[in-house]
Enzyme design. Structure first.
Site, PDB file in Angstrom:
ATOM      1  CG  ASP A 531     -25.978 -18.456  18.008  1.00 34.81           C
ATOM      2  OD1 ASP A 531     -25.967 -19.396  18.809  1.00 34.81           O
ATOM      3  OD2 ASP A 531     -26.334 -17.299  18.299  1.00 34.81           O
ATOM      4  CD  GLU A 560     -28.357 -22.807  18.637  1.00 38.07           C
ATOM      5  OE1 GLU A 560     -28.213 -23.350  19.739  1.00 38.07           O
ATOM      6  OE2 GLU A 560     -28.158 -21.579  18.467  1.00 38.07           O
TER       7      GLU A 560
END
Length: 844
Positions: A531, A560
């Site tokens: 994340d 990400e």
């Protein structure tokens, strides 16, 4: 040893609370001071100190909410006629303890951040709160009592070093009072030597570490590489914790209704150890550390197991947590591009009334076999195995904050991006969150069930921030070290949730790597999704890749790679622009996502599939993973670094996005646009990624950020899976086509450049050939038609062409045979044709 008389009763649900807050100022100047109070998610208001007692000023206020009240936020601030926020004491603080009637009474003292729940605990005598090395020649001293440096004639001395000068930092502009001294030394301070500050009337305080902990020299001296956590055996348990600034450390153990307190011994590099004889399986524990004058009590950041709501760490015999069928993961993946990733929330998967599962919303529910709807359609893992996905990416299942595990009979929901304990499983997915070992066994049962069906597990990890810095074990044990700070001294906030972890520091980097290896080995996790990976630094991600390679090179790493505004130099951020430095780590391809359907942060913005002109070039980049048509700024070096997707758990689903951007289109066209987008994802070079339910056109009814929306919004609707079964079969066929034909899974940039060839087309059409070196077909022609009407496309030969996809059906084997150089391509659809080697040989 203290006998525990009884366990705490279930607390009531509070919707109204009354707080009595006592405030003492040593300077006796209460003019303009007031409170700003609020409940989470609601606007705040001012409260005056309207009463007084022998302690100081008193404020009494009541707050109400239609929802359950768990904590009350407040700030003590200074208001003037010109400015309501002329000054404040500390940042947000929270009152969390209420009696059964909703009342709380607390005491605060000027210059002290701590909230006291008993007046007898408040120290009212002058004293030094802390003395910290902030620079190599500066010690910052904080007192609990404001003083007048010019007139109080305080005597200051420093044991262990010679003072060069002293300056007082005033409480606020124009004030003669201060409660902070900065001692500048003649020579450079040592991190291994002990110092003590002495101030007349205030006593003494041992010097500990402050901002100096955020230096490379500190990391060099205190980079501890020994064991951390609780290491259990039936004969003894070894406790080890890292806390360089601590002067004393204790282990507080809860077992058999008794509390035991043991002193830990200081080891090297800031570590503290305790070897405790006996069998402590099932014991719960906390660490108590004294830093300066303050004692802190917290959990173990390395805890493998935790009690309900993660309030305590737990000692566990991990051998007892293995299911009977537990075995090592096969991990046979030869390249990430061979994966088809399916992102799934554990609760969403089975909470639907007709999911056919008994343990709905639980680890065990998703692990159940043979689950079907009442109409006999498969659900759960059986359904996913039939669909053909290779990797199930589970949203966070480490222990997180915001679901109360003691109240699971009440509606609660969260995605889990609010970390509490990184190395222990979340309890709300367990059938008994009060049992620290059971949640581990049940999670392993789920993982084994996934492996038994021939699929792999990717874990969504959120090392970039914590939910609550002040209550985090990291901050309690080593305040100021584990988090990133901006130049103004405030916490960096590139995550947007109030804090960024400092992965560039040795022990934070070590924690991340240790945690990943632990999950990969103890739980047999096959991949990790990071994340907000762009918060981390490149070196940490490289170290993680190297460590996981030692476990298995087939473990997938993806994240990400957004360019986030954190307090880290741009060239160090682990984002897409540094992808070239991070081999073996894949990045979500937001460029393909946004050009495919429109900007994800705008409801009305559209893209290639829903009618926007000017997207063709960007789609050429996307379908080639940026290899054949390079991206302008991204530095992907191979298809293995690119994760292609149209939707994920956050933002609108693809179906909802199409509904917003094409409100006047027919239901049939909505379906066609959706299938077109999904086919582009599954047939592009790189790693395909599907959001759970995308294959049956999942809707969240227009809700964009459903992280705490109810089950009605978030659940996988297994009736919709029945309704859209034709599209499910289409996606299943595309996955099969991809898996059985290597031309759609090229490994290297060189392969893509050599074997992928684009045809000239108009702006609403993408057409290209994939040249194969082996297999049944010599060449594949892929045509993505975004026109709102059918088109006729001229092929470069009369075939015979094997049709593998016509936009409604797809398979790895021919659906039909075309003996022509002209093919009809339906509106908003994908056509895939293949030319057998035998046809090429015949022509030659």
């Amino acid at each position: 040893m203290v006998k525990i008389e009884s366990f705490e009763k279930q607390p009531p649900i509070l919707k109204e609370v009354t707080v009595t807050l006592h405030y003492h100022r040593y300077d006796n100047d209460y003019d303009g001071w007031n409170l700003w109070v609020w409940l989470e998610g609601e606007p705040g208001r001012m409260v005056e100190f309207s009463q007084e007692d022998s302690y100081g000023k008193v404020a009494v206020f009541t707050l109400q909410s239609p929802d359950e009240i768990k904590r009350v936020g407040f700030i003590i601030r200074k208001s003037t006629a010109e400015d309501d926020w002329a000054g404040k004491r500390f940042d947000d603080r929270f009152i969390t303890s209420f009696d059964r009637s909703g009342k709380a009474e607390v005491w605060l003292m000027q210059g002290m951040e701590r909230i006291y729940e008993r007046v007898n605990d408040v120290t009212v005598f002058p004293g030094i709160i802390s003395a910290k090395i902030d620079k190599w020649d500066e010690i910052t001293v904080l007192t609990n009592l404001s003083f007048d440096w010019k007139h109080d004639n305080l005597q200051v001395s420093l044991d262990g070093a010679e003072i060069k000068k002293i300056r007082a930092e005033k409480d606020h502009a124009g004030s003669d009072l201060a409660n902070r001294l900065v001692i500048k030394t003649k020579n450079r301070l040592s991190l291994t030597k002990k110092y003590q500050v002495n101030i007349s009337h205030f006593g003494y305080c041992e010097v500990t570490f402050g901002d100096i902990m955020r230096t490379k020299k500190f990391d060099q001296l205190f980079n501890y590489d020994g064991f951390l956590g609780a290491d259990y055996s039936p004969e003894q348990t070894f406790f080890s914790v890292w806390s360089p600034p601590a002067q004393e450390v204790e282990v507080k153990i809860f077992m058999n209704d008794q509390i035991h307190l043991y002193n830990m011994q200081q080891a090297n590099c800031g570590a503290w150890h305790l070897n405790l004889p006996g069998d402590w399986d099932g014991a719960q524990y906390l660490y108590r550390v004294r830093i300066g004058k303050e004692w802190r009590e917290t959990q173990d950041p390395y805890a493998k197991a935790v009690s309900v709501n993660g309030m305590r760490s737990a000692v566990i015999n991990m051998k007892k947590t293995r299911p009977l069928s537990w075995k090592k993961s096969a991990r046979t993946l030869s390249s990430p591009v061979d994966a088809v990733i399916y992102e799934l929330h554990i609760r969403d998967a089975t909470i639907h009334p007709d999911s056919g599962t008994f343990n709905k919303g639980k680890y065990l529910g998703l692990a159940e076999e043979g689950t079907t709807t009442t109409h006999g359609f498969s659900t759960g893992l059986d359904y996913l195995a039939e669909l053909g996905v290779t990797h199930i990416q589970l949203l966070p299942f480490f222990d997180y904050w915001t679901v109360d595990e003691t109240k699971l009979d009440q509606p609660q929901y969260n995605w889990g991006y609010d970390p509490k304990h990184f190395n222990a499983p979340e309890g709300s997915y367990s059938t008994d969150p009060h049992n620290p070992a059971l949640r581990i066994k049940e999670l392993k049962t789920l993982i084994q069930a996934i492996h038994d069906r021939g699929m792999s597990v990717i874990m969504d990890v959120v090392y970039n921030h914590v939910y609550d810095v002040s209550r985090s074990p990291f901050h309690q044990l080593v305040p100021g070290y584990y988090f990133r700070y901006a130049k103004n001294g405030k916490l960096s906030n590139g995550t947007g949730v109030g804090n960024d972890t400092a992965s560039e520091r040795a022990m934070m980097r070590r924690f991340i790597v240790d945690s990943l290896v632990y999950w990969a080995t103890e739980y047999q996790i096959d991949g990790f999704r990071f994340d907000l990976m762009g918060i981390h630094d490149v070196e940490t991600m490289i170290a993680a890749r190297k460590a996981l390679d030692q476990v298995s090179p087939s473990i997938i790493m993806l994240g990400e790679g957004w360019d986030l505004q954190t307090a880290l130099p741009d060239h160090l951020k682990a984002n897409q622009h540094q992808a070239g430095q991070m081999k073996g780590i894949a990045h979500f391809n937001d460029a393909l996502r946004d050009h495919l359907k429109g900007n994800t942060f705008s409801k009305q913005d559209n893209g290639f599939i829903n009618g926007r002109i000017g997207m063709r070039h960007h789609l050429l980049q996307g379908v080639s993973a940026g290899m054949k048509v390079p991206y302008d700024r991204k530095t992907f070096t191979s298809p293995e670094q690119v994760v292609n997707y149209a939707e994920a758990h956050d933002n609108h689903t693809l179906w909802d996005k199409i509904s917003f951007t094409s409100p006047n289109a027919s239901m049939s066209d909505h379906k066609r646009m959706h299938r077109l987008a999904t086919s582009i994802v599954l047939l592009s070079q790189g790693i395909p990624f599907l959001h759970a339910g995308q294959e049956f056109m999942r809707t969240k009814f227009g809700v964009e950020n459903s992280y705490r929306s109810p089950d009605d919004i978030n659940k996988l609707d297994w009736h919709r899976r029945e309704e859209f079964s034709q599209t499910v079969q289409y996606v299943k066929g595309l996955i099969k086509l991809r898996k059985e034909h290597p031309a759609f899974r090229m490994r290297t940039k060189e392969e893509v450049i050599e074997h992928m060839h684009f045809h000239p087309t108009d702006e609403r059409l993408i057409a290209y050939d994939l040249i194969a070196d082996h297999g049944p077909y010599a060449k594949y022609t892929v045509i993505h038609n975004a026109h709102g009407s059918p088109i006729k496309y001229h092929l470069d030969s009369e075939g015979p062409w094997h049709v593998l996809s016509d936009g409604i059906q797809a398979d790895s084997k021919p659906l039909s045979v075309l003996r022509s150089d002209l093919v009809n391509v339906s509106r908003h659809s994908t056509c895939v044709l293949a030319l057998p080697f035998s046809s090429v040989d015949m022509r030659e």
